[in-house]
Design an enzyme around this catalytic site. Structure first.
Site, PDB file in Angstrom:
ATOM      1  CG  HIS A   1      -2.046  -1.031   1.073  1.00 53.25           C
ATOM      2  ND1 HIS A   1      -2.850  -1.398   2.120  1.00 53.25           N
ATOM      3  CD2 HIS A   1      -2.456  -1.767   0.019  1.00 53.25           C
ATOM      4  CE1 HIS A   1      -3.708  -2.339   1.706  1.00 53.25           C
ATOM      5  NE2 HIS A   1      -3.479  -2.579   0.448  1.00 53.25           N
TER       6      HIS A   1
ATOM      7  CG  ASN B   1      -5.743 -10.581  14.703  1.00 50.69           C
ATOM      8  OD1 ASN B   1      -6.299 -10.037  15.662  1.00 50.69           O
ATOM      9  ND2 ASN B   1      -5.777 -10.084  13.491  1.00 50.69           N
ATOM     10  N   PRO B   2      -5.166 -11.140  18.256  1.00 49.29           N
ATOM     11  CG  PRO B   2      -5.236  -9.091  19.379  1.00 49.29           C
ATOM     12  CD  PRO B   2      -4.577  -9.802  18.239  1.00 49.29           C
TER      13      PRO B   2
HETATM   14  P1  NAD Z   1      -7.145  -3.455  10.327  1.00 51.46           P
HETATM   15  O1  NAD Z   1      -7.113  -2.146  11.046  1.00 51.46           O
HETATM   16  O2  NAD Z   1      -8.250  -3.749   9.417  1.00 51.46           O
HETATM   17  O3  NAD Z   1      -7.081  -4.652  11.383  1.00 51.46           O
HETATM   18  C1  NAD Z   1      -6.165  -4.660  12.435  1.00 51.46           C
HETATM   19  C2  NAD Z   1      -6.065  -6.085  12.961  1.00 51.46           C
HETATM   20  O4  NAD Z   1      -5.024  -6.130  13.932  1.00 51.46           O
HETATM   21  C3  NAD Z   1      -7.339  -6.564  13.652  1.00 51.46           C
HETATM   22  O5  NAD Z   1      -7.681  -7.853  13.158  1.00 51.46           O
HETATM   23  C4  NAD Z   1      -6.947  -6.614  15.138  1.00 51.46           C
HETATM   24  O6  NAD Z   1      -7.611  -7.653  15.836  1.00 51.46           O
HETATM   25  C5  NAD Z   1      -5.454  -6.870  15.050  1.00 51.46           C
HETATM   26  N1  NAD Z   1      -4.669  -6.419  16.207  1.00 51.46           N
HETATM   27  C6  NAD Z   1      -4.919  -5.369  17.037  1.00 51.46           C
HETATM   28  N2  NAD Z   1      -3.960  -5.283  17.963  1.00 51.46           N
HETATM   29  C7  NAD Z   1      -3.059  -6.277  17.707  1.00 51.46           C
HETATM   30  C8  NAD Z   1      -1.851  -6.686  18.303  1.00 51.46           C
HETATM   31  N3  NAD Z   1      -1.327  -6.046  19.358  1.00 51.46           N
HETATM   32  N4  NAD Z   1      -1.191  -7.763  17.793  1.00 51.46           N
HETATM   33  C9  NAD Z   1      -1.705  -8.434  16.709  1.00 51.46           C
HETATM   34  N5  NAD Z   1      -2.858  -8.084  16.107  1.00 51.46           N
HETATM   35  C10 NAD Z   1      -3.520  -7.004  16.592  1.00 51.46           C
HETATM   36  O7  NAD Z   1      -5.733  -3.548   9.611  1.00 51.46           O
HETATM   37  P2  NAD Z   1      -5.352  -4.065   8.161  1.00 51.46           P
HETATM   38  O8  NAD Z   1      -5.832  -5.453   7.968  1.00 51.46           O
HETATM   39  O9  NAD Z   1      -3.889  -3.774   8.040  1.00 51.46           O
HETATM   40  O10 NAD Z   1      -6.144  -3.125   7.169  1.00 51.46           O
HETATM   41  C11 NAD Z   1      -6.121  -1.712   7.388  1.00 51.46           C
HETATM   42  C12 NAD Z   1      -5.801  -0.881   6.177  1.00 51.46           C
HETATM   43  O11 NAD Z   1      -5.528   0.460   6.575  1.00 51.46           O
HETATM   44  C13 NAD Z   1      -4.543  -1.327   5.489  1.00 51.46           C
HETATM   45  O12 NAD Z   1      -4.789  -1.172   4.154  1.00 51.46           O
HETATM   46  C14 NAD Z   1      -3.437  -0.355   5.913  1.00 51.46           C
HETATM   47  O13 NAD Z   1      -2.716   0.096   4.787  1.00 51.46           O
HETATM   48  C15 NAD Z   1      -4.168   0.840   6.485  1.00 51.46           C
HETATM   49  N6  NAD Z   1      -3.680   1.226   7.839  1.00 51.46           N
HETATM   50  C16 NAD Z   1      -2.324   1.261   8.084  1.00 51.46           C
HETATM   51  C17 NAD Z   1      -1.865   1.576   9.338  1.00 51.46           C
HETATM   52  C18 NAD Z   1      -0.358   1.560   9.569  1.00 51.46           C
HETATM   53  O14 NAD Z   1       0.400   1.742   8.622  1.00 51.46           O
HETATM   54  N7  NAD Z   1       0.093   1.334  10.813  1.00 51.46           N
HETATM   55  C19 NAD Z   1      -2.744   1.870  10.385  1.00 51.46           C
HETATM   56  C20 NAD Z   1      -4.126   1.835  10.099  1.00 51.46           C
HETATM   57  C21 NAD Z   1      -4.566   1.501   8.817  1.00 51.46           C
END
Ligand code: NAD
Ligand code: ZN
Length: 259
Positions: free
Chosen positions: A125, A224-225
């Site tokens: 992405h 994943n929790p």
């Molecule tokens: P998502 O936000 O859809 O899902 C996050 C997942 O992480 C959930 O299933 C949740 O249960 C899990 N989770 C939460 N805390 C956790 C932990 N401590 N350890 C392990 N798992 C944990 O994320 P996605 O599937 O990456 O999709 C989101 C979209 O938005 C992506 O396309 C991404 O590019 C973007 N995004 C990116 C960021 C980033 O770069 N950090 C942040 C938010 C969204």
């Protein structure tokens, strides 16, 4: 709370692992202080805010009103500027160092895998600090200072055009070169172990590496929790935070390589 542990059957199967593919999502950066979209504590806890964010991060909004897109991107970038890689990001580097072939596919745009030192990586992405001019296509990098004060779309130093973040917005195509890298490194040369961490696994190109590996009889693990579409598919679902389970898994992989 008791300390998490790896199932003995999982550890036993690591002796067959020489190549590893990892797929990560926003959850791996949650313990670095960056909000996820879905899952507990994510943006979608407030569905209206979730919907607003997705709309702001869509191609039609970018073209009609880039300031709206940039405000959301700048928020994420500000969180990323202040964040440090956590033990889960670092454990992934240890896995890369330990095995003979390694590839990481990440949906994250926060740059924390790069900061941790991961080398072979597909940022499917894009990256929130990189920009492309919508007029002359020149690419550039955003400085932290520029980002902190950002309230509207930044402009190109060469032509004055509006810059866009070099990230894939909702409704946009993926970069074909990166799609080719996924094909090559996950689908054609299927790693012995494919691991999904912290992703709600909503997109086919995120699910597929795990599905292919499972179909080919390779070891598949999810950390994943909360449960996702992958939890019932993988050989082992470790239902806890990445920062607890990934260092354990990295140590177990390192030990298994010297056997
Ligand atoms: P998502 O936000 O859809 O899902 C996050 C997942 O992480 C959930 O299933 C949740 O249960 C899990 N989770 C939460 N805390 C956790 C932990 N401590 N350890 C392990 N798992 C944990 O994320 P996605 O599937 O990456 O999709 C989101 C979209 O938005 C992506 O396309 C991404 O590019 C973007 N995004 C990116 C960021 C980033 O770069 N950090 C942040 C938010 C969204
Ligand atoms: Zn330009």
């Amino acid at each position: 709370m008791t300390e998490p542990d790896l199932p003995a059957e999982l550890v036993a199967r690591l002796s067959e692992v020489r190549s590893v593919g990892v797929v990560t999502g926003a959850g791996i950066s949650q313990e670095s202080g960056i909000s996820t979209y879905r899952g507990k504590g994510g943006l979608y806890d407030d569905p209206e805010e979730g919907d607003r964010t997705i709309e702001a991060l869509s191609a039609p909004t970018l073209f009609a009103n880039p300031d709206v897109t940039w405000r959301v991107v700048a928020d994420l970038a500000r969180q990323a500027v202040q964040a440090q890689p956590n033990p889960a990001h670092l454990a992934i580097v240890e896995i890369e160092d330990a095995v003979s072939r390694f590839v990481l596919l990440t949906q994250n745009v926060d740059g924390l895998h790069r900061a941790a030192g991961t080398r072979n990586m597909i940022e499917i992405h894009g990256n929130v600090f990189e920009t492309v001019c919508m007029q002359c296509q020149e690419t550039g990098t955003l400085e932290a200072d520029t980002l902190v004060g950002l309230v509207s779309a930044p402009t190109c130093v060469s032509c004055g055009g509006t810059l866009r973040p070099d990230v894939v917005l909702f409704g946009e195509m993926l970069c074909p070169t990166k799609v080719g890298q996924i094909q090559q490194q996950f689908h054609l040369a299927v790693p012995d172990l494919v691991l999904a961490v912290g992703t709600s696994a909503m997109f086919p190109y995120i699910l597929e590496p795990l599905l292919v590996a499972r179909h080919e009889g390779r070891l598949t693990i999810e950390i994943n929790p909360e449960s996702t579409p992958l939890s019932g598919v993988v050989d082992f679902w470790l239902d806890g935070p990445a920062g607890s389970y990934l260092p354990l898994l990295a140590n177990a992989i390192k030990s298994s390589q010297s056997l």
